[in-house]
Design a protein around this motif. Structure first.
Motif, PDB file in Angstrom:
ATOM      1  N   VAL A  19       0.809  -1.115   0.078  1.00  0.00           N
ATOM      2  CA  VAL A  19       0.155   0.015   0.026  1.00  0.00           C
ATOM      3  C   VAL A  19       1.047   1.111   0.001  1.00  0.00           C
ATOM      4  CG1 VAL A  19      -1.922  -1.178   1.202  1.00  0.00           C
ATOM      5  CG2 VAL A  19      -0.257  -0.067   2.617  1.00  0.00           C
ATOM      6  N   ILE A  20       0.288   2.529  -0.331  1.00  0.00           N
ATOM      7  CA  ILE A  20       0.955   3.626  -0.369  1.00  0.00           C
ATOM      8  C   ILE A  20       0.226   4.540   0.788  1.00  0.00           C
ATOM      9  CG2 ILE A  20       1.461   5.540  -1.451  1.00  0.00           C
ATOM     10  CD1 ILE A  20       1.589   4.108  -4.142  1.00  0.00           C
ATOM     11  N   VAL A  21       0.928   5.127   1.792  1.00  0.00           N
ATOM     12  CA  VAL A  21       0.419   5.906   2.887  1.00  0.00           C
ATOM     13  C   VAL A  21       0.907   7.141   2.541  1.00  0.00           C
ATOM     14  CG1 VAL A  21       0.118   6.080   5.234  1.00  0.00           C
ATOM     15  CG2 VAL A  21       0.364   3.936   4.611  1.00  0.00           C
ATOM     16  N   GLU A  22       0.058   8.078   2.416  1.00  0.00           N
ATOM     17  CA  GLU A  22       0.354   9.662   2.171  1.00  0.00           C
ATOM     18  C   GLU A  22       0.290  10.166   3.557  1.00  0.00           C
ATOM     19  OE1 GLU A  22      -0.799  13.919   0.388  1.00  0.00           O
ATOM     20  OE2 GLU A  22      -1.213  11.922  -1.102  1.00  0.00           O
ATOM     21  N   LEU A  23       1.220  10.925   4.302  1.00  0.00           N
ATOM     22  CA  LEU A  23       1.107  11.541   5.515  1.00  0.00           C
ATOM     23  C   LEU A  23       0.711  12.808   5.423  1.00  0.00           C
ATOM     24  CD1 LEU A  23       4.067   9.913   7.261  1.00  0.00           C
ATOM     25  CD2 LEU A  23       1.697   8.989   6.975  1.00  0.00           C
ATOM     26  N   LYS A  24       0.285  13.363   6.464  1.00  0.00           N
ATOM     27  CA  LYS A  24      -0.352  15.039   6.327  1.00  0.00           C
ATOM     28  C   LYS A  24       0.809  15.791   6.395  1.00  0.00           C
ATOM     29  CE  LYS A  24      -4.456  14.358   9.077  1.00  0.00           C
ATOM     30  NZ  LYS A  24      -5.222  14.701  10.382  1.00  0.00           N
ATOM     31  N   ASN A  25       1.849  15.409   6.463  1.00  0.00           N
ATOM     32  CA  ASN A  25       3.316  16.285   6.304  1.00  0.00           C
ATOM     33  C   ASN A  25       3.733  16.047   4.886  1.00  0.00           C
ATOM     34  OD1 ASN A  25       4.430  13.827   6.061  1.00  0.00           O
ATOM     35  ND2 ASN A  25       6.119  14.141   7.654  1.00  0.00           N
ATOM     36  N   ASP A  26       2.896  15.509   3.876  1.00  0.00           N
ATOM     37  CA  ASP A  26       3.021  15.419   2.375  1.00  0.00           C
ATOM     38  C   ASP A  26       4.005  14.389   2.246  1.00  0.00           C
ATOM     39  OD1 ASP A  26       1.094  17.242   1.583  1.00  0.00           O
ATOM     40  OD2 ASP A  26       2.685  18.790   1.943  1.00  0.00           O
ATOM     41  N   VAL A  74      -4.655   6.618   2.257  1.00  0.00           N
ATOM     42  CA  VAL A  74      -3.952   5.161   1.898  1.00  0.00           C
ATOM     43  C   VAL A  74      -4.429   4.696   0.690  1.00  0.00           C
ATOM     44  CG1 VAL A  74      -3.940   2.989   2.705  1.00  0.00           C
ATOM     45  CG2 VAL A  74      -4.221   4.539   4.233  1.00  0.00           C
ATOM     46  N   GLN A  75      -3.521   4.673  -0.345  1.00  0.00           N
ATOM     47  CA  GLN A  75      -3.659   4.124  -1.655  1.00  0.00           C
ATOM     48  C   GLN A  75      -3.815   2.518  -1.954  1.00  0.00           C
ATOM     49  OE1 GLN A  75      -1.233   6.245  -4.722  1.00  0.00           O
ATOM     50  NE2 GLN A  75      -1.542   8.010  -3.463  1.00  0.00           N
ATOM     51  N   LEU A  76      -4.677   1.673  -2.325  1.00  0.00           N
ATOM     52  CA  LEU A  76      -4.598   0.455  -2.057  1.00  0.00           C
ATOM     53  C   LEU A  76      -4.480  -0.041  -3.579  1.00  0.00           C
ATOM     54  CD1 LEU A  76      -7.939   0.556   0.073  1.00  0.00           C
ATOM     55  CD2 LEU A  76      -5.588   0.195   0.841  1.00  0.00           C
ATOM     56  N   PRO A  77      -4.218  -1.338  -3.555  1.00  0.00           N
ATOM     57  CA  PRO A  77      -4.174  -2.060  -4.880  1.00  0.00           C
ATOM     58  C   PRO A  77      -5.408  -2.218  -5.249  1.00  0.00           C
ATOM     59  CG  PRO A  77      -3.484  -3.693  -3.127  1.00  0.00           C
ATOM     60  CD  PRO A  77      -3.602  -2.154  -2.533  1.00  0.00           C
ATOM     61  N   VAL A  78      -5.866  -1.698  -6.928  1.00  0.00           N
ATOM     62  CA  VAL A  78      -6.992  -1.868  -7.059  1.00  0.00           C
ATOM     63  C   VAL A  78      -7.684  -3.309  -7.272  1.00  0.00           C
ATOM     64  CG1 VAL A  78      -8.311  -1.284  -9.224  1.00  0.00           C
ATOM     65  CG2 VAL A  78      -6.735   0.270  -8.346  1.00  0.00           C
ATOM     66  N   ASN A  79      -6.743  -4.301  -7.550  1.00  0.00           N
ATOM     67  CA  ASN A  79      -7.123  -5.644  -8.085  1.00  0.00           C
ATOM     68  C   ASN A  79      -7.658  -6.391  -6.569  1.00  0.00           C
ATOM     69  OD1 ASN A  79      -4.472  -5.197  -7.677  1.00  0.00           O
ATOM     70  ND2 ASN A  79      -3.847  -7.132  -8.893  1.00  0.00           N
ATOM     71  N   TYR A  80      -7.027  -5.755  -5.679  1.00  0.00           N
ATOM     72  CA  TYR A  80      -7.576  -6.412  -4.284  1.00  0.00           C
ATOM     73  C   TYR A  80      -8.529  -5.964  -3.482  1.00  0.00           C
ATOM     74  CZ  TYR A  80      -2.874  -8.872  -4.847  1.00  0.00           C
ATOM     75  OH  TYR A  80      -2.058  -9.606  -5.670  1.00  0.00           O
ATOM     76  N   VAL A  81      -9.111  -4.878  -4.108  1.00  0.00           N
ATOM     77  CA  VAL A  81     -10.364  -4.066  -3.436  1.00  0.00           C
ATOM     78  C   VAL A  81     -11.581  -4.871  -3.946  1.00  0.00           C
ATOM     79  CG1 VAL A  81     -11.518  -2.084  -2.868  1.00  0.00           C
ATOM     80  CG2 VAL A  81      -8.921  -2.153  -3.092  1.00  0.00           C
ATOM     81  N   ASP A  82     -12.571  -5.343  -3.178  1.00  0.00           N
ATOM     82  CA  ASP A  82     -13.723  -5.790  -3.565  1.00  0.00           C
ATOM     83  C   ASP A  82     -14.711  -4.494  -3.548  1.00  0.00           C
ATOM     84  OD1 ASP A  82     -16.307  -6.942  -4.329  1.00  0.00           O
ATOM     85  OD2 ASP A  82     -16.033  -8.391  -2.698  1.00  0.00           O
ATOM     86  N   THR A  83     -14.832  -3.614  -4.519  1.00  0.00           N
ATOM     87  CA  THR A  83     -15.599  -2.336  -4.571  1.00  0.00           C
ATOM     88  C   THR A  83     -17.111  -2.328  -4.143  1.00  0.00           C
ATOM     89  OG1 THR A  83     -13.940  -1.341  -6.222  1.00  0.00           O
ATOM     90  CG2 THR A  83     -15.773  -0.172  -5.942  1.00  0.00           C
ATOM     91  N   PRO A  84     -17.698  -3.474  -4.808  1.00  0.00           N
ATOM     92  CA  PRO A  84     -19.292  -3.575  -4.726  1.00  0.00           C
ATOM     93  C   PRO A  84     -19.478  -3.902  -3.195  1.00  0.00           C
ATOM     94  CG  PRO A  84     -18.813  -4.560  -6.740  1.00  0.00           C
ATOM     95  CD  PRO A  84     -17.317  -4.320  -6.091  1.00  0.00           C
TER      96      PRO A  84
END
Length: 97
Positions: A19-26, A74-84
């Motif tokens: 995953v990619i985590v973006e913090l409030k301090n950029d 938090v940016q997640l891998p698209v293919n592992y997220v069950d969007t529905p």
């Protein structure tokens, strides 16, 4: 079930994925999700900081514990997220309240 509980149980399903985590301090940190707790604190392993010139001291760090209150995205891998399934759970959460 509160919305934070929904995200907690969702993030628990992504343990072991990158995953990619973006913090409030950029600062953006990429790493393998090792664990998450009910306060949405995140532990990452095998981390890599995106702007290593701005944060040179982070090049020596391989693991990181990130407090939930400093996380912006938090940016997640698209293919592992069950969007529905996630949308349905969020819909149920809003109707309960």
């Amino acid at each position: 079930m509160y919305l934070s509980t929904l995200f907690y149980s969702f993030f628990k399903t992504l343990v072991g994925y990158e995953v990619i985590v973006e913090l409030k301090n950029d600062m953006c940190v990429t790493g393998k999700l090792h664990s998450v707790d009910q306060f949405l604190n995140i532990k990452l392993t095998d981390i890599c900081v995106h702007d290593s010139e701005k944060y040179p001291y982070m090049s020596y760090v391989s693991e990181s514990f990130i407090r939930g209150s400093v996380v912006r995205y938090v940016q997640l891998p698209v293919n592992y997220v069950d969007t529905p399934l996630l949308q349905d759970a969020a819909r149920k959460e809003t109707t309960i309240r």
